[in-house]
Design an enzyme around this catalytic site. Sequence first.
Site, PDB file in Angstrom:
ATOM      1  N   LYS A 192       1.116  -0.938  -0.505  1.00 45.65           N
ATOM      2  CA  LYS A 192       0.097  -0.012  -0.048  1.00 45.65           C
ATOM      3  C   LYS A 192       0.780   1.327  -0.299  1.00 45.65           C
ATOM      4  CE  LYS A 192      -2.047   3.002   1.305  1.00 45.65           C
ATOM      5  NZ  LYS A 192      -1.617   4.791   1.592  1.00 45.65           N
ATOM      6  N   GLU A 268      10.249   1.622  10.472  1.00 42.56           N
ATOM      7  CA  GLU A 268      10.654   2.920  10.278  1.00 42.56           C
ATOM      8  C   GLU A 268      10.293   3.842  10.345  1.00 42.56           C
ATOM      9  OE1 GLU A 268      12.695   1.362   6.591  1.00 42.56           O
ATOM     10  OE2 GLU A 268      13.850   0.135   8.021  1.00 42.56           O
ATOM     11  N   CYS A 302      13.652  11.581   5.780  1.00 42.09           N
ATOM     12  CA  CYS A 302      13.842  10.951   7.260  1.00 42.09           C
ATOM     13  C   CYS A 302      14.793  11.369   8.511  1.00 42.09           C
ATOM     14  CB  CYS A 302      13.007   9.600   7.706  1.00 42.09           C
ATOM     15  SG  CYS A 302      14.566   8.385   5.960  1.00 42.09           S
ATOM     16  N   GLU A 404       9.111  16.926  14.640  1.00 41.53           N
ATOM     17  CA  GLU A 404       9.764  16.560  13.139  1.00 41.53           C
ATOM     18  C   GLU A 404       8.696  17.853  12.472  1.00 41.53           C
ATOM     19  OE1 GLU A 404       8.329  13.223  11.304  1.00 41.53           O
ATOM     20  OE2 GLU A 404      10.940  13.351  10.606  1.00 41.53           O
TER      21      GLU A 404
HETATM   22  P1  NAD Z   1       2.445   8.829   7.475  1.00 42.81           P
HETATM   23  O1  NAD Z   1       2.720   8.115   8.594  1.00 42.81           O
HETATM   24  O2  NAD Z   1       1.319   9.344   6.979  1.00 42.81           O
HETATM   25  O3  NAD Z   1       1.759   7.137   5.766  1.00 42.81           O
HETATM   26  C1  NAD Z   1       3.096   6.393   5.407  1.00 42.81           C
HETATM   27  C2  NAD Z   1       1.713   5.533   5.368  1.00 42.81           C
HETATM   28  O4  NAD Z   1       0.944   4.911   6.796  1.00 42.81           O
HETATM   29  C3  NAD Z   1       1.087   5.716   3.719  1.00 42.81           C
HETATM   30  O5  NAD Z   1       1.272   4.924   2.742  1.00 42.81           O
HETATM   31  C4  NAD Z   1      -0.251   6.555   4.647  1.00 42.81           C
HETATM   32  O6  NAD Z   1      -1.795   5.965   3.524  1.00 42.81           O
HETATM   33  C5  NAD Z   1      -0.860   4.327   5.883  1.00 42.81           C
HETATM   34  N1  NAD Z   1      -1.009   5.534   6.984  1.00 42.81           N
HETATM   35  C6  NAD Z   1      -1.486   6.147   7.467  1.00 42.81           C
HETATM   36  N2  NAD Z   1      -2.723   5.939   8.506  1.00 42.81           N
HETATM   37  C7  NAD Z   1      -2.392   4.779   8.242  1.00 42.81           C
HETATM   38  C8  NAD Z   1      -3.007   4.055   9.497  1.00 42.81           C
HETATM   39  N3  NAD Z   1      -3.946   4.192  10.206  1.00 42.81           N
HETATM   40  N4  NAD Z   1      -2.885   1.832   9.278  1.00 42.81           N
HETATM   41  C9  NAD Z   1      -2.743   2.141   7.902  1.00 42.81           C
HETATM   42  N5  NAD Z   1      -1.985   3.419   7.301  1.00 42.81           N
HETATM   43  C10 NAD Z   1      -1.690   4.101   7.310  1.00 42.81           C
HETATM   44  O7  NAD Z   1       3.899   9.289   6.877  1.00 42.81           O
HETATM   45  P2  NAD Z   1       4.314  10.102   5.639  1.00 42.81           P
HETATM   46  O8  NAD Z   1       3.909  11.677   5.734  1.00 42.81           O
HETATM   47  O9  NAD Z   1       3.724   9.429   3.981  1.00 42.81           O
HETATM   48  O10 NAD Z   1       5.695  10.292   5.970  1.00 42.81           O
HETATM   49  C11 NAD Z   1       6.428  11.161   6.604  1.00 42.81           C
HETATM   50  C12 NAD Z   1       7.064  10.209   7.611  1.00 42.81           C
HETATM   51  O11 NAD Z   1       7.479   9.242   7.511  1.00 42.81           O
HETATM   52  C13 NAD Z   1       7.741  11.106   8.523  1.00 42.81           C
HETATM   53  O12 NAD Z   1       7.342  11.001   9.671  1.00 42.81           O
HETATM   54  C14 NAD Z   1       9.182  10.274   8.348  1.00 42.81           C
HETATM   55  O13 NAD Z   1      10.198  10.815   9.158  1.00 42.81           O
HETATM   56  C15 NAD Z   1       9.037   9.353   7.905  1.00 42.81           C
HETATM   57  N6  NAD Z   1      10.058   8.243   7.645  1.00 42.81           N
HETATM   58  C16 NAD Z   1      10.822   7.538   8.168  1.00 42.81           C
HETATM   59  C17 NAD Z   1      11.540   7.063   7.217  1.00 42.81           C
HETATM   60  C18 NAD Z   1      12.975   5.635   8.213  1.00 42.81           C
HETATM   61  O14 NAD Z   1      13.156   5.135   7.011  1.00 42.81           O
HETATM   62  N7  NAD Z   1      12.935   5.973   9.631  1.00 42.81           N
HETATM   63  C19 NAD Z   1      11.529   6.862   6.412  1.00 42.81           C
HETATM   64  C20 NAD Z   1      10.913   7.999   4.919  1.00 42.81           C
HETATM   65  C21 NAD Z   1      10.442   8.132   6.289  1.00 42.81           C
END
Ligand code: NAD
Length: 500
Positions: A192, A268, A302, A404
Amino acid sequence: TSPSATRAASAAAGQSVPLLRCFVDGAWVETGRRFDNVNPVDGRVVSRVCEADRQTVDAAIQAARRASRGIWARQGAVERAAALRRIADGIEGRFDDFVAAEVGDTGRPVHQARSLDVARGIANFRSFADLIATAGSEMFEGTAADGAKVLNYVTRKPLGVVGVISPWNLPLLLLTWKVAPALAMGNCVVAKPSEETPSSATLLAEVIEAAGLPPGVFNLVHGFGPDSAGQFLSTSPHIDAITFTGESRTGSTIMKAAAEGVKEVSFELGGKNAAVVFADADFDAAVAGVLRSSFTNSGQVCLCSERVYVERPIFERFVAALAAGCEKLRLDYPDAPGVDMGPLVSHTHRDKVLSYYALAREEGATVVCGGGVPSFGDERDQGAYVQPTIFTGLPDSARCMREEIFGPVCHVSPFDSEEEAVARVNDSAYGLAGCVWTTNLSRAHRVAAQFETGIVWVNTWFTRDLRTPFGGAKLSGLGREGGRYSLDFYSEISNICIKI
Ligand code: NAD
């Protein structure tokens, strides 16, 4: 013709946008609900996307379950490695399509999509193909109570059905970072991608279809998180593991759902990463390094540094040099020559970043450069651009120093001693990555060892070896992926003990 003229011409031609479908059990599926995929450069709709409802997600999980009992899981590592290489070749064969997909969804510079996003998508499949083709297993020799010889050996079986949920910031790179090892270990996948970035994931499904993997081994469902595909997937009792990259808060929600069935999870999550620059650092390299670590991908990595600590004797000079570099960063069209930065991924995300720019001022920050929205005088003013921004003057207790922001922004603070720097770096709820800039070898080792983060870079940033463990401490994640750490997560490990 200029990039803007080309765009205006194609908009005038009134081209209809493509429909992105889900990929379930080897077939392309249209669903009733659709959402727009918007380009953040100028706000135009680049595609319509089929949102997976609960039935579609369940069908994908059932297809993956059926496939997990078939040839894919049973065949040897050599055959699976060959399939992974066909996928890598397939991405390479459509390199420009993947670049266009990443650029269309995110507005990032074309040169970045070429050198980082798509290149790493290919490398992820090749490196896990290499790894499984050469990996062995462990064996422990021992003696039973009666003196007989005993052999223990370790086997790895697939987990079964793995749910992969990925974010928008490095769409193909982060999706393939999980899909490649999951497939490598013989699992079947329901993926997804983020609703903001559905295009490269759809191309990946096309490539996997063309690579001839059995139906159901890889399934793609589009949609949002809550009350949509993300939630339907992560709360399903019929998956065996969830691997997730995204915000810490989302990770926590998914973990609660996974707890019900005691499912394997790998997370992550977010970061509030620090860079520490000592007075003995190679000054120019440190300035260039912090510029990269703060502003690459408009700060939407990230691993980006949002907190920069600089030893007091070089503080003023460092801030001035960093600001000079920041002001030279060129915000432009993704395909403009010399472009450094594109927009943020969406207007929603820009609102969030701008709210932190406002909060920083309220909290008493000095704006060294940036702090607002650029004005272009063309259709890019409908886009989601923000200025790269440097703040100084905030206490470590400020919300802008603890939360963040995920934009092209850093705060620079002076420090007076190594101990103080380490303590301030570690005074964070997050623990993903950190950077140390110094020419003192002993200090480099000493300081790096004290960071409470999963990753530390010394005199570099985002230099990745795909065999190394990747992940975060504290709120930044759970578990490690990369190399054999991925093989461990994506398999059920059994020990077999034989008395001889
Ligand atoms: P997000 O958590 O909003 O969404 C990530 C994914 O989760 C999307 O596909 C979204 O549709 C899905 N999602 C959201 N709510 C959900 C739920 N309740 N149940 C199931 N799935 C759900 O994150 P984002 O805004 O897309 O990404 C940015 C974030 O990701 C930042 O916090 C960044 O630091 C983090 N990030 C971490 C790493 C790492 O390796 N540690 C790498 C990249 C990004």
